[in-house]
Every structure is written in C-alpha cells, then in structure tokens.
Design a protein around this motif. Structure first.
Motif, PDB file in Angstrom:
ATOM      1  N   PHE A 190     -22.842  -3.403  32.784  1.00 48.04           N
ATOM      2  CA  PHE A 190     -22.404  -3.111  31.424  1.00 48.04           C
ATOM      3  C   PHE A 190     -22.011  -1.637  31.281  1.00 48.04           C
ATOM      4  O   PHE A 190     -21.044  -1.304  30.592  1.00 48.04           O
ATOM      5  N   LYS A 191     -22.767  -0.774  31.962  1.00 48.23           N
ATOM      6  CA  LYS A 191     -22.460   0.650  31.894  1.00 48.23           C
ATOM      7  C   LYS A 191     -21.086   0.937  32.482  1.00 48.23           C
ATOM      8  O   LYS A 191     -20.308   1.730  31.950  1.00 48.23           O
ATOM      9  N   ARG A 192     -20.772   0.284  33.623  1.00 47.56           N
ATOM     10  CA  ARG A 192     -19.459   0.475  34.235  1.00 47.56           C
ATOM     11  C   ARG A 192     -18.338   0.016  33.314  1.00 47.56           C
ATOM     12  O   ARG A 192     -17.263   0.609  33.264  1.00 47.56           O
ATOM     13  N   LEU A 193     -18.586  -1.080  32.597  1.00 48.42           N
ATOM     14  CA  LEU A 193     -17.586  -1.575  31.657  1.00 48.42           C
ATOM     15  C   LEU A 193     -17.335  -0.545  30.558  1.00 48.42           C
ATOM     16  O   LEU A 193     -16.189  -0.263  30.199  1.00 48.42           O
ATOM     17  N   GLU A 194     -18.406   0.012  30.026  1.00 51.16           N
ATOM     18  CA  GLU A 194     -18.264   1.013  28.955  1.00 51.16           C
ATOM     19  C   GLU A 194     -17.541   2.256  29.474  1.00 51.16           C
ATOM     20  O   GLU A 194     -16.710   2.846  28.772  1.00 51.16           O
ATOM     21  N   GLU A 195     -17.888   2.662  30.710  1.00 50.06           N
ATOM     22  CA  GLU A 195     -17.221   3.824  31.289  1.00 50.06           C
ATOM     23  C   GLU A 195     -15.736   3.572  31.495  1.00 50.06           C
ATOM     24  O   GLU A 195     -14.906   4.454  31.273  1.00 50.06           O
TER      25      GLU A 195
END
Length: 432
Positions: free
Chosen positions: A177-182
């Motif tokens: 999820f963090k990669r998606l937000e980044e």
C-alpha cells in the motif's frame, strides 16, 4: 505599430524634461508634470539659495506654481520606465545596438542586419521576425496541447487501474500500500511539474515576438526531452524512466489489454457497401441486392460491428490509411437508419470524421475541428462504458485524438463505420 515605434513613444513620455534622460524615481507636482526626484529637488534648492523666502516654485514646463511638500512619488510610472528599459534591451542587438528584425533559423535566435553579415551567421537561413513569430508560436502551442493531452490520458488510465485493484490491497501488507501511495504522489508531483512547463510555454506564446523567439529551439528541445518516472499500469513494484515517446508506449500497452475482436455485420450494411468474407474489410461498390431488414442502413453508406457492448472497457483498431475520408466510432442500436442525420451524441452517435477538405473533426454539437500533427493511419477506439467515455487514438504512436464524455451509458453500444468512395476500411484483429 511595431515594437521599436512603441518603445520610442513610451520613452518620450517617460523622459525627464530637466535632464533629458529616462526618469529616475519620478515625482509628480500639482500641475501633473513629472520629473526625476533629484532633478526637481535640485531646482527647488537652487531657487531657495537665491531667494530663501520663497514658499512656492514654478513648474519647469508650464510655470504653474507648486509647493515643495506637494511632491508625490510616481511608483506606477517608475515601473513603466523599468518595462521600457527591458523592452529596449530586448529589442536591440547587444553587440551592434541595432533592431532585431531577423530570425536565424539555424541558431534559433533573433538577430540584427549587422549579425546577418558576420561569419557566425554566413550561409544560415534568415527570415523576418514577424514571419517567424506565428510559425514558432503555433509549434509551441501544438506541443503544449499534445503534451497536456498525453499526460492527462496517462494519468486517467493509471488512476482507473489504481481503483480497479484497490480491493486486493486489503489482503496485502502495508508495504504494498505504501508503494502505491508513493507512486501516486510521484505522479501528482510530476503532473505539477508538467503544468508548470505548460504555463511556461503559454507565457512564451502570450509574450512579444522577441520574447517567444528567444531560445525557442532550446524550449522546444527541453519539451521533447522531458523525462518522467512512470509506474507501470498494473505492476505496482516496477518503475522506469521514460520520455514522452515511451509514455505513448505505455498508453498503447494499456489499450491493447482491452482489445476485442470486432467484425462487420452484413445485415446492417448499406446496399452500396461490399464486405469481405471474414467481415474485416469494407469498401464502397456498386448497388448490391440484399434482403431488407430493420437493422440495415438505407440513407447513408454505413455499417455496424457484429459485437455490441453493454459494460466494461473495450478497444478496437481500424486501418484508415488506404483512403482519405471516413467516419467511425460507436452508436446506439436505435439510431435512425432510413434518413440522413448528423452523427452526434444527441442522435446517439459518438463519432469522429476525417475528410480531405477539412481534416479531422469531432462530431459534437457544434462540431470541433481537431488539430493533429499528422494524419492518422490506424485509429484506435476505446470505450469505458461505466465512466461514460469514448476515446480515439492515433496508432501506432498512441497519441490522443479526442474523448467524448457522458454522464453514463445505459443501452448497447455498437461499433459504427461510414464508408466513402475510394476509402475502404480494414478492422485489425487483436494482437496475439
């Protein structure tokens, strides 16, 4: 009125009548005349030395009386004088002090008549600034439009793909999820940078001829060489450096994932149309005797695809390079078939048209002329049913042509084609 004449008139208005130079820190007196602050104060001090009892003084221009405490700084005039200085510097050759009347196409810079005769510009192609200005302004506007359209469509696709996989993120770890937000944050940041570049191009277009042509080749070169970091449409882990051409590759790749096999329906074909046996090729021919049915086009030489769409995303390609005139897109089942109607959304059509006489047009109400850098060879049609969007792309580049947007669709949409004389169409099968 040319720039040189304008600057000359502005300089006359902004010249101090005492020192005969452009005013410095201009100040106005009661009668409305303005002078350099030091110049008018110098006159006051000189008269007070000779006649200390004086309380009022004569205007150097009209002899109207004014008092020392009536001096008012003119900030707006001071700003205007700075603009005059900039314009004067901009429109004169720094080396020769002559007007920049010519544009060197080899070096991409305005030059004067003295520069033209120097070894540096010998053999170069030179044209008048007033002739170069509209040409390069159009190039910048077109490039701005293409960049803006391409990035907007890329962003739309990535945004839609992000929504379609959000349901899977609940079962994945927080790092995914963090990669998606980044990725999304990076995309927004780069979109912001793109908008800033678009505004820079727009500012150039709105400026003077010399301002637009100054370093214009460098501006166009920077636009073409812009690089952005784009996440792949489905994979959230892979990122790649890409220039604008590579962005088109990403658009093509995304479109191809929705490609469907569209063939022509002979039961809908106008009597003057000839279809190939495999249903992929159609051309205008002699009158054909065919059994009449309610689905056949009677007024115009049109034909529909066999496959209709009631939901989802679908994409198909049409080879249009063998002819100069065509209309294609999507339409509703109940469009009029026995009379000549304009194929616009109001009548149940979402269609673009190409004709030799007027180029490419989106058949909206009113019609919109489309400024394309080159004539399409293969046209891709993309339907996002739930989003109410019908988009057209020029292949193989993947550049965006036009998008119809509706609140929603509720009925079946069918591939639509109008055939002109000597302009056959060929439906391409999906890539294997």
């Amino acid at each position: 009125m040319d720039v040189a004449t304008t600057v000359k008139k502005m300089k006359e208005e902004a010249t101090c009548s005492i020192c005969l130079q452009l005013m410095t820190a201009p100040s106005s007196i009661d009668c409305g005349h303005s002078f350099c602050s030091l110049c008018i104060k110098g006159i006051i001090e000189k008269e007070q030395e000779e006649r200390p009892w004086l309380l009022s003084f004569d205007c150097p221009l009209c002899r109207t009386k004014f008092q020392k405490n009536s001096l008012r700084p003119m900030k707006q005039l001071e700003n205007l004088i700075e603009t005059v200085k900039e314009m004067e510097h901009e429109s004169l050759c720094e080396e020769h002090g002559e007007q920049l009347h010519l544009f060197c196409e080899d070096d991409g810079q305005p030059i004067c008549w003295c520069c033209e005769r120097t070894p540096q510009h010998k053999g170069h192609k030179h044209i008048l600034v007033e002739d170069a200005y509209p040409v390069y302004k159009e190039k910048i506007q077109l490039q701005r439009k293409e960049i803006k359209s391409s990035f907007q469509n890329l962003y739309d696709f990535l945004h839609e793909d992000r929504k379609s996989i959000m349901w899977r993120l609940d079962s994945e770890d927080s790092q995914t999820f963090k990669r998606l937000e980044e990725s999304e944050a990076s995309m927004k940041r780069q979109c912001h940078e793109l908008k800033s570049h678009i505004l820079e191009l727009q500012k150039k277009c709105e400026g003077s001829a010399h301002s637009l042509l100054q370093d214009v080749k460098d501006t166009l070169s920077r636009s073409s060489a812009m690089k952005v970091e784009v996440p792949e449409a489905v994979s959230l882990e892979i990122q790649t450096d890409s220039n604008i051409s590579e962005l088109y590759c990403i658009v093509r790749k995304i479109l191809k994932t929705y490609q469907v096999d569209v063939t022509l329906d002979p039961e809908t074909a106008h009597n003057n149309l000839i279809l190939s046996e495999d249903g992929r090729n159609v051309r205008h021919g002699g009158t054909q005797k065919k059994y009449h049915n309610s689905r056949r086009f009677l007024a115009l030489p049109c034909v529909l695809g066999r496959e209709g769409f009631t939901s989802g995303r679908h994409y198909f390609e049409v080879d249009v390079q063998q002819g100069g005139d065509w209309e294609l897109g999507l339409c509703l089942e109940d469009v009029p078939r026995d009379k000549n109607v304009k194929p616009e959304p109001e009548s149940g059509f979402w269609v673009i048209r190409q004709r030799k006489v007027d180029g490419c047009t989106a058949l909206t109400d009113p019609s919109q002329s489309l400024c394309l850098s080159e004539k399409p060879q293969i046209v891709g049609v993309f339907l996002d049913y739930e989003a109410g969007r019908v988009s057209f792309y020029s292949m193989p580049t993947g550049s965006h042509i036009f998008t119809f947007t509706e609140d929603s669709f509720s009925d079946t949409l069918w591939p639509f084609f109008r055939i002109y004389h000597l302009s056959p169409l060929f439906l391409l099968p999906p890539d294997k």
